[in-house]
Design a protein around this motif. Sequence first.
Motif, PDB file in Angstrom:
ATOM      1  N   GLY B 199       0.838  -1.203   0.000  1.00 38.86           N
ATOM      2  CA  GLY B 199       0.000   0.000   0.000  1.00 38.86           C
ATOM      3  C   GLY B 199       0.860   1.234   0.000  1.00 38.86           C
ATOM      4  O   GLY B 199       2.085   1.164   0.029  1.00 38.86           O
ATOM      5  N   LYS B 200       0.199   2.397  -0.038  1.00 38.56           N
ATOM      6  CA  LYS B 200       0.941   3.647  -0.177  1.00 38.56           C
ATOM      7  C   LYS B 200       1.109   4.343   1.165  1.00 38.56           C
ATOM      8  O   LYS B 200       0.429   4.027   2.143  1.00 38.56           O
ATOM      9  N   ILE B 201       2.037   5.275   1.202  1.00 40.23           N
ATOM     10  CA  ILE B 201       2.144   6.143   2.376  1.00 40.23           C
ATOM     11  C   ILE B 201       2.617   7.516   1.915  1.00 40.23           C
ATOM     12  O   ILE B 201       3.389   7.627   0.960  1.00 40.23           O
ATOM     13  N   ASP B 202       2.116   8.557   2.584  1.00 42.27           N
ATOM     14  CA  ASP B 202       2.414   9.926   2.144  1.00 42.27           C
ATOM     15  C   ASP B 202       3.836  10.320   2.506  1.00 42.27           C
ATOM     16  O   ASP B 202       4.400   9.849   3.494  1.00 42.27           O
ATOM     17  N   THR B 203       4.409  11.199   1.691  1.00 41.10           N
ATOM     18  CA  THR B 203       5.687  11.799   2.049  1.00 41.10           C
ATOM     19  C   THR B 203       5.377  13.186   2.597  1.00 41.10           C
ATOM     20  O   THR B 203       4.935  14.065   1.877  1.00 41.10           O
ATOM     21  N   ASN B 204       5.561  13.337   3.903  1.00 43.47           N
ATOM     22  CA  ASN B 204       5.241  14.599   4.562  1.00 43.47           C
ATOM     23  C   ASN B 204       6.512  15.403   4.798  1.00 43.47           C
ATOM     24  O   ASN B 204       7.610  14.854   4.809  1.00 43.47           O
ATOM     25  N   PRO B 205       6.374  16.704   5.020  1.00 43.24           N
ATOM     26  CA  PRO B 205       7.547  17.504   5.345  1.00 43.24           C
ATOM     27  C   PRO B 205       8.071  17.189   6.755  1.00 43.24           C
ATOM     28  O   PRO B 205       7.421  16.473   7.514  1.00 43.24           O
ATOM     29  N   ALA B 206       9.216  17.776   7.073  1.00 48.88           N
ATOM     30  CA  ALA B 206       9.860  17.542   8.367  1.00 48.88           C
ATOM     31  C   ALA B 206       8.865  17.718   9.506  1.00 48.88           C
ATOM     32  O   ALA B 206       7.996  18.568   9.458  1.00 48.88           O
ATOM     33  N   GLY B 207       8.999  16.886  10.522  1.00 43.48           N
ATOM     34  CA  GLY B 207       8.100  16.984  11.659  1.00 43.48           C
ATOM     35  C   GLY B 207       7.062  15.883  11.648  1.00 43.48           C
ATOM     36  O   GLY B 207       6.594  15.444  12.689  1.00 43.48           O
ATOM     37  N   THR B 208       6.691  15.428  10.468  1.00 43.33           N
ATOM     38  CA  THR B 208       5.695  14.355  10.368  1.00 43.33           C
ATOM     39  C   THR B 208       6.185  13.295   9.390  1.00 43.33           C
ATOM     40  O   THR B 208       5.465  12.821   8.541  1.00 43.33           O
ATOM     41  N   ILE B 209       7.460  12.940   9.543  1.00 45.15           N
ATOM     42  CA  ILE B 209       8.091  11.975   8.644  1.00 45.15           C
ATOM     43  C   ILE B 209       7.522  10.583   8.866  1.00 45.15           C
ATOM     44  O   ILE B 209       7.306  10.174  10.000  1.00 45.15           O
TER      45      ILE B 209
END
Lengths: 640, 365
Positions: B199-209
Amino acid sequence: MAQAAHTLNPSKPLGHGHSVKRHTGLMDWITTVDHKKIAILYLIAGGLFFGIGGFEAILIRIQLIKPMNSFLDAQTFNELITMHGTTMIFLGVMPVIFALMNAVIPLQIGARDVAFPFLNALGFWTFLFGGILLNLSWVMGGAPDAGWTAYTPLSTSTYSTTHGVDFYTIGLQIAGLGTLIGGINFLATIITMRAPGMSFMRMPMFAWTTFITSAIILFAFPAITVGLVLLTFDRIIGANFFEVGAGGNPILWQHIFWIFGHPEVYILILPAFGIISEVIPTFARKRLFGYSSMVFATILIAFLGFMVWAHHMFTTGLGPVANALFSVSTMLIAVPTGIKIFNWLLTMWGGQVRFTTPNLFAVGFIPTFTMGGVTGVMLASAPADFQFHDTYFVVAHFHYVIVGGLVLGLFAGLHYWWPKMFGRMLSEKLGKWTFWTFILGFHLTFFVQHFLGLMGMQRRVFTYLPNQHFDVLNLVSTIGAFLMGVGMIIFLTNIFLTSRKPADAAADPWEDGRTLEWSIPSPPPEYNFKQTPLVRGIDAFWKEKTAGHTEMTPAEPVGSIHMPSATMLPFLMSVGIFIAGLGFMFSRDEFKSDFVGFMFNNYLVTAIGLLITFGSMLMRSLFDDQGWHIEPEELEGEQI
Amino acid sequence: MTGKIQKSTNSEKRGRLMMKTWQAVKRLLPMTAIFGLILAGCGREDLSVLRPQGPAAESSLGLMKLSIAIMVVVLLIVFSIAAYVIIRFRRKPGQQEIPKQVEGNFKLEVLWTVIPLILVVVLAVPTVKAVFAAGNDHANDKNAIKVKVTGHQFWWEFEYTDYGVKTAQDLVIPKGKDIAFELTTADVLHSFWVPSLSGKIDTNPAGTINRFSFSAPNEGVYRGKCAELCGPSHGLMEFKVKSVSEDAFEQWIASMKSPVAVLPEDPELAKTFKNQCLKCHAIGDQGLAVGPNLTGIGSREAIAGILLNDDTGVDGAPIEENLKTWLHDPQSVKPGNLMPNPKDLGLSDAEIDGIAAYLANYTLD
């Protein structure tokens, strides 16, 4: 208010409330506070935006008809998907819902108008001007392009450099104001204006779902408003709520958006549940099966609806505990929804089902919506959603729920109440053509999209490579979309042809009407009920009919009826907000003309807009509006 | 009906039966056709959720199968009751008597509250189990290969933190090993998705890696996609996952660390390449890491993630042609991407073709 005046002074009208300025033509529509006319305004405006949204959908489907198509460029495509979603949800289906609520609710509960007729008009005009503002983006430098969810950082000014997203944030704030006002109005109306004898548990199901929907609006819309304000601040005056570099958090937007966004789904579907619960008993000639469990299920759905927002964010990375909790809470919603489905089926069981156009739509709704419901449960399972999320499977799911659920429900409601709203029966023949083309087109468009998603096609892609097994299914989907378009054209033709016929619909044109609206003429007179009816049970009119009566027993003698005055102020207030919004949006821009720059950059345009709005509010507060009265002699003269 | 058949002769009976069978077949034909279409349409092995190639994707599909099974049962019940009601309780002409007004039925209502609840529990238990299993990200597993994924508008960067190797677009992994991902973004949100593996997972900015892991037991090339709207070329932000044997992986790492050919042979072209291209791109130990790393680009599966390299021309075009397409006008391939047009940087057509040829032949051992 109308009734308060009566109890104070049942036979004699208030002395100073007599003079009334009657407007005609366009002015009549701009100044009206009559819920029936506002319903028609909502229907026209909602229909117009629905048409725009539908046209956008057709363009999207043409682009996706074959791989690597170049009918649209990527940027335009993103603008189209954003505007299609936003327009359909906020400006297309919600106003049509409000149209039916306005047309029907006061009649169903035996009231002469809504609780706040002035606010009702204000709600409509703010919605309309918000919607116009949003759509102006097409001709004023580019539409919003970050999806209807406007996820940050894509929607921040760093990555979306046109004014598109500003049109989205400010347009939706203005339109949302109208929705919130409308919701509060219906809450007050249903709580305070029910006819004598109509207890809560005797209310028609549509009144119940309107009541619960309004409550959801009251709690959900403030969330999106706050979110939009924060995003506006980020974009226009350089705040940092969602700016990572400055300590903001883009995930915050997702929470705010979905804390509104999920209840919004129930704001949309509950009224459809209400409509289906009216149409099916009427045409089965049987009372609604399990009325109290229907009420209970509605309330439970609304309550759970606020507990599940993070299921839109399973792939955001909230961790296993949150994912597990939100998975289970989401699955639980299936239980009350299932109760409703079986209650509808059992309503028809043992009845005498007549397949008129409204009932075709209502019966078509049940399996179609169930299909949307079961894919909803599948999506609720987080580990499976890691695969489903943001693919065409999700696109298929929410179109099954919103189009296969809500839009079929709205079609049922529109065909059902059309004679009550306009005094003319829509053609049954064309209605059935509408149904079959639309529902076939619908399943053709969206059923195959489940498989597209599972085969690896993600949503919001402006094109796709060949040889991925996507081509045929996309072609089928596009053909289906055109078939739905044909259905819409048949519906419009039906409306046009019907409007040219004489307005001769009977008070109870379907012959088996159960609720109060069918006890008064079609269309109803301005004051709805000459005498407020006495309600003696659930399905009040049906009860009287089975007792051998042809009309309701009045709860009061014929007396003068207090009416609210027509007024221009709601329109002006909305114009003011519109100007203020537009002014604020462009306040940081550079202009060629010094004068225009001066006006915008010093917030003078915003100030002028706010001045109009607050000035109108001041007028409203300082000058007492006593309304006017319709006298018993006039009532008798009309031979009702 | 039965009476009639009993009276008729055997041959007639057979004929009628055949007719019946044929009619049944005719009726079933559309359904068989649909099922055929569905079965044939499970999609590509390297792309489809329905043809999982690794344990993570299998676990997702397992839950899907369970939920589909439950839901098909629900649908069948609803559809049959609906069909029965619609046919059986039609209003007949001249029917005037009022049907019995039924208020409800407590037992029935309890029944259709309890059964769905049980079905929900049946689905909820394995869901919760799988959720917590998916939470095992192998971040502290010494045997796992650590990869840092960074999403860019509109390309993917992969950094093998334990090896100090950076690459782009093609994620090379050893088969059978757990790959522990750490995902982030350089700009907007993206979502990292290899449907046939996980499945997929989001690439978030720093802080919510985010962290997660998957493995590919078989060798092969799998298609990956960006699944979160990230701008105009969101739909073109594709990548590949190449699962290779452990030896091949070690060899690949070694040659990434000390690549053989570095710059174009022609010194003029080398100069242009160094002055222009390496201002953003890196090759071996030269250049900067603003744009995608180009080390060994000649060995990759695609150019810009979307122009598939295929010498047979079936799925794409030969790599040199793809490179020319890209370099002559990057915006026409991926609208909104950040690479400047080489022509605007003053490169001549001949230079561009030269660089394309050089890059196409720049393969790893």
